[in-house]
Design a protein around this motif. Structure first.
Motif, PDB file in Angstrom:
ATOM      1  N   ARG A 143      30.599  94.870  38.050  1.00  0.00           N
ATOM      2  CA  ARG A 143      30.272  93.562  38.905  1.00  0.00           C
ATOM      3  C   ARG A 143      29.737  92.806  37.407  1.00  0.00           C
ATOM      4  N   THR A 144      28.886  92.088  38.032  1.00  0.00           N
ATOM      5  CA  THR A 144      28.671  90.243  36.851  1.00  0.00           C
ATOM      6  C   THR A 144      27.707  90.419  37.035  1.00  0.00           C
ATOM      7  N   ASP A 145      26.424  90.911  37.921  1.00  0.00           N
ATOM      8  CA  ASP A 145      25.495  90.534  38.131  1.00  0.00           C
ATOM      9  C   ASP A 145      23.984  90.774  37.321  1.00  0.00           C
ATOM     10  N   PHE A 146      23.983  91.403  35.445  1.00  0.00           N
ATOM     11  CA  PHE A 146      23.458  91.651  34.742  1.00  0.00           C
ATOM     12  C   PHE A 146      23.655  92.509  33.508  1.00  0.00           C
ATOM     13  N   GLN A 147      23.068  92.610  32.770  1.00  0.00           N
ATOM     14  CA  GLN A 147      23.488  93.010  31.252  1.00  0.00           C
ATOM     15  C   GLN A 147      24.093  91.796  30.808  1.00  0.00           C
ATOM     16  N   GLN A 148      23.842  90.609  30.579  1.00  0.00           N
ATOM     17  CA  GLN A 148      24.599  89.246  30.735  1.00  0.00           C
ATOM     18  C   GLN A 148      25.986  89.169  31.279  1.00  0.00           C
ATOM     19  N   GLY A 149      25.716  89.190  32.440  1.00  0.00           N
ATOM     20  CA  GLY A 149      27.611  89.567  33.059  1.00  0.00           C
ATOM     21  C   GLY A 149      27.688  87.816  32.741  1.00  0.00           C
ATOM     22  N   SER A 150      28.862  87.852  33.526  1.00  0.00           N
ATOM     23  CA  SER A 150      29.889  86.430  33.940  1.00  0.00           C
ATOM     24  C   SER A 150      30.547  86.376  34.581  1.00  0.00           C
ATOM     25  N   SER A 151      31.058  86.305  35.676  1.00  0.00           N
ATOM     26  CA  SER A 151      31.940  86.206  36.441  1.00  0.00           C
ATOM     27  C   SER A 151      33.331  85.183  36.356  1.00  0.00           C
ATOM     28  N   ASP A 152      32.274  83.902  35.259  1.00  0.00           N
ATOM     29  CA  ASP A 152      33.813  83.282  34.791  1.00  0.00           C
ATOM     30  C   ASP A 152      34.267  84.207  33.453  1.00  0.00           C
ATOM     31  N   LYS A 153      33.105  84.238  33.064  1.00  0.00           N
ATOM     32  CA  LYS A 153      33.573  85.023  31.973  1.00  0.00           C
ATOM     33  C   LYS A 153      34.824  86.028  31.298  1.00  0.00           C
ATOM     34  N   LEU A 154      34.012  87.043  33.199  1.00  0.00           N
ATOM     35  CA  LEU A 154      35.022  88.385  32.773  1.00  0.00           C
ATOM     36  C   LEU A 154      36.930  87.663  33.531  1.00  0.00           C
ATOM     37  N   PHE A 155      36.721  87.151  34.300  1.00  0.00           N
ATOM     38  CA  PHE A 155      37.702  85.961  34.744  1.00  0.00           C
ATOM     39  C   PHE A 155      38.562  85.749  33.900  1.00  0.00           C
ATOM     40  N   LYS A 190      49.279  91.822  40.808  1.00  0.00           N
ATOM     41  CA  LYS A 190      50.157  91.778  42.085  1.00  0.00           C
ATOM     42  C   LYS A 190      48.727  92.521  42.952  1.00  0.00           C
ATOM     43  N   PHE A 191      47.851  93.292  43.179  1.00  0.00           N
ATOM     44  CA  PHE A 191      47.241  94.217  44.093  1.00  0.00           C
ATOM     45  C   PHE A 191      46.027  93.748  43.990  1.00  0.00           C
ATOM     46  N   ASN A 192      45.248  93.848  42.398  1.00  0.00           N
ATOM     47  CA  ASN A 192      43.833  93.469  42.901  1.00  0.00           C
ATOM     48  C   ASN A 192      42.883  92.383  43.363  1.00  0.00           C
ATOM     49  N   PRO A 193      42.429  92.683  44.821  1.00  0.00           N
ATOM     50  CA  PRO A 193      41.899  92.160  45.632  1.00  0.00           C
ATOM     51  C   PRO A 193      41.328  90.969  44.542  1.00  0.00           C
ATOM     52  N   ARG A 194      40.298  91.137  43.067  1.00  0.00           N
ATOM     53  CA  ARG A 194      39.264  90.540  43.522  1.00  0.00           C
ATOM     54  C   ARG A 194      40.008  89.330  42.488  1.00  0.00           C
ATOM     55  N   LEU A 195      41.257  90.071  41.077  1.00  0.00           N
ATOM     56  CA  LEU A 195      41.647  89.323  40.694  1.00  0.00           C
ATOM     57  C   LEU A 195      43.021  89.583  39.749  1.00  0.00           C
ATOM     58  N   ARG A 196      43.883  89.017  41.489  1.00  0.00           N
ATOM     59  CA  ARG A 196      45.054  89.134  41.346  1.00  0.00           C
ATOM     60  C   ARG A 196      45.486  88.154  41.119  1.00  0.00           C
ATOM     61  N   GLU A 197      46.872  87.431  40.715  1.00  0.00           N
ATOM     62  CA  GLU A 197      46.816  86.684  39.962  1.00  0.00           C
ATOM     63  C   GLU A 197      46.868  84.936  40.966  1.00  0.00           C
ATOM     64  N   THR A 198      47.386  85.498  42.277  1.00  0.00           N
ATOM     65  CA  THR A 198      47.276  84.437  42.629  1.00  0.00           C
ATOM     66  C   THR A 198      45.559  83.693  43.274  1.00  0.00           C
ATOM     67  N   ASN A 199      44.519  84.386  43.185  1.00  0.00           N
ATOM     68  CA  ASN A 199      43.287  83.841  42.708  1.00  0.00           C
ATOM     69  C   ASN A 199      43.098  83.057  41.660  1.00  0.00           C
ATOM     70  N   SER A 200      41.950  81.920  42.384  1.00  0.00           N
ATOM     71  CA  SER A 200      41.052  81.059  41.018  1.00  0.00           C
ATOM     72  C   SER A 200      40.238  81.624  40.952  1.00  0.00           C
ATOM     73  N   GLN A 201      39.765  80.820  39.642  1.00  0.00           N
ATOM     74  CA  GLN A 201      38.612  81.456  39.777  1.00  0.00           C
ATOM     75  C   GLN A 201      37.608  80.923  39.740  1.00  0.00           C
ATOM     76  N   ASP A 202      37.602  79.972  41.348  1.00  0.00           N
ATOM     77  CA  ASP A 202      36.452  79.585  41.895  1.00  0.00           C
ATOM     78  C   ASP A 202      36.595  81.121  43.189  1.00  0.00           C
ATOM     79  N   ASP A 203      37.563  80.954  43.251  1.00  0.00           N
ATOM     80  CA  ASP A 203      37.886  82.277  44.485  1.00  0.00           C
ATOM     81  C   ASP A 203      37.120  83.778  43.881  1.00  0.00           C
ATOM     82  N   PHE A 204      37.000  84.251  42.727  1.00  0.00           N
ATOM     83  CA  PHE A 204      36.207  85.074  42.041  1.00  0.00           C
ATOM     84  C   PHE A 204      35.226  84.399  42.267  1.00  0.00           C
TER      85      PHE A 204
END
Lengths: 237, 237
Positions: A143-155, A190-204
């Motif tokens: 998850r990216t919602d505490f400890q200075q998490g960031s979805s942008d950075k994780l992507f 191929k199969f990570n539902p959140r981070l697979r290659e076909t997902n955009s940063q905005d999707d994530f």
């Protein structure tokens, strides 16, 4: 069967944490990754049975769901504790940064900075094996919602760095909650539902913002303890 | 990293069962070992993601602690179910015996008869990996007090057969209750408290006779279901 390195995966059932022991088979120099306080006895017994020289205790990040075994292991061995230098923890022996290499016999552990789940997350690469902490889980991610998490950075960490590694690299995460024990870079692309290659940063980012998870049960106990290398009032000495 | 074979270990938390998927990387022909009914969906999804051709469903024995996923997997794939011929189960496609070899692409799975925990226990050997079922657990072994168990036979199976394999052979058992995921023949020869090389057959028989364990919770449901390839009244069709 690898004849040049040694590898053991261990599981702690309460927090569903994976701990790893890796070593150079020739020199028997070893590291342990993400030990849990409650299973230190088990882990040190295995290290003794394997006749290893434990050099490093590596945490992938400041965990919020369990107390690290790092301090306890340092107390009982000659191993040095290692965490991201960004965590600014005084009790850490070797503060780590991007690109650093730790020698393990004739081989090296490479340090990759992979922030996003927390701002201090590191991933360790050793001989085709990738210890991703909570940055990249099997078909998931931290998850990216505490400890200075960031979805942008994780992507960026996952797409910009981990997914650039060879497809066959084996992914060993810090947790799994469904009984999976490993993955590969190719499978996650191929199969990570959140981070697979076909997902955009905005999707994530949208997916992560909609998770609405409760905080980990142990966060108020674990984070302060882990900022003190696993020391708590009970085990202080 | 092995480039010629594929290997995945999976865990079912309620019965602490390990399921394994092995394959020849070139031909993608695969086998699954000791699947659990409750996790068949997870396992078949992984097999699909890996794009494998599942040829065999192998049970190491007639389990007393969980219902096999073999029947369900056969129903949903073209895989053939395999169990010891000594179990005399009509619904099994390939009854197995000592020394038999099952082709997996250019490689073979070798069948070893290792009775003692039950009279139908098999161990599977594949490319340096040993799937021991309940015959040899990590620092332990299966009980010998039901299903025609025999401490004498188990001692002979482990000392006379498994311990003759190369020391570096990796041991993957059907269960672990302490979060250990693998061992080696050398580690078990040295550190298995019941079966280590320095223990005599009489030492072992005495230890086993003193265990006084309660029967597994699921035995009265699991054994009849497993004698019918995992079919129960609920999933019959």
């Amino acid at each position: 069967m690898r004849t040049d390195i040694l590898f053991h995966q261990l599981f702690e059932a309460e927090s569903c944490t994976y701990t790893y022991i890796i070593a150079d088979k020739k020199t028997k120099e070893a590291a342990i990754i993400d030990p849990v306080l409650e299973t230190v006895d088990r882990d040190l017994k295995l290290i003794e049975e394997l006749d290893l020289k434990l050099l490093y205790v590596l945490d992938t990040h400041i965990h919020a769901d369990h107390i690290t075994g790092a301090g306890e292991i340092r107390k009982r061995t000659h191993a040095q504790t290692c965490v991201s230098q960004k965590a600014h923890i005084d009790c850490v022996d070797i503060p780590l940064e991007e690109g650093q290499e730790l020698k393990l016999g004739e081989k090296v552990i490479k340090v990759l900075s992979t922030p996003g789940h927390t701002n201090t997350c590191l991933t360790y690469y050793f001989e085709g094996l990738l210890f991703t902490g909570d940055a990249l889980l099997i078909r998931g991610c931290g998850r990216t919602d505490f400890q200075q998490g960031s979805s942008d950075k994780l992507f960026e960490s996952v797409h910009g760095k981990l997914f650039k590694l060879p497809d066959e690299t084996i992914v060993y995460p810090a947790h799994d909650y469904r009984g999976m024990t490993s993955s590969t870079i190719l499978l996650e692309k191929k199969f990570n539902p959140r981070l697979r290659e076909t997902n955009s940063q905005d999707d994530f980012k949208k997916m992560m913002s909609e998770l609405k998870l409760a905080h980990p049960k142990k966060i108020h106990e674990a984070v302060p303890a882990n900022l003190a290398c696993g020391r708590t009032k009970e085990n202080e000495n």
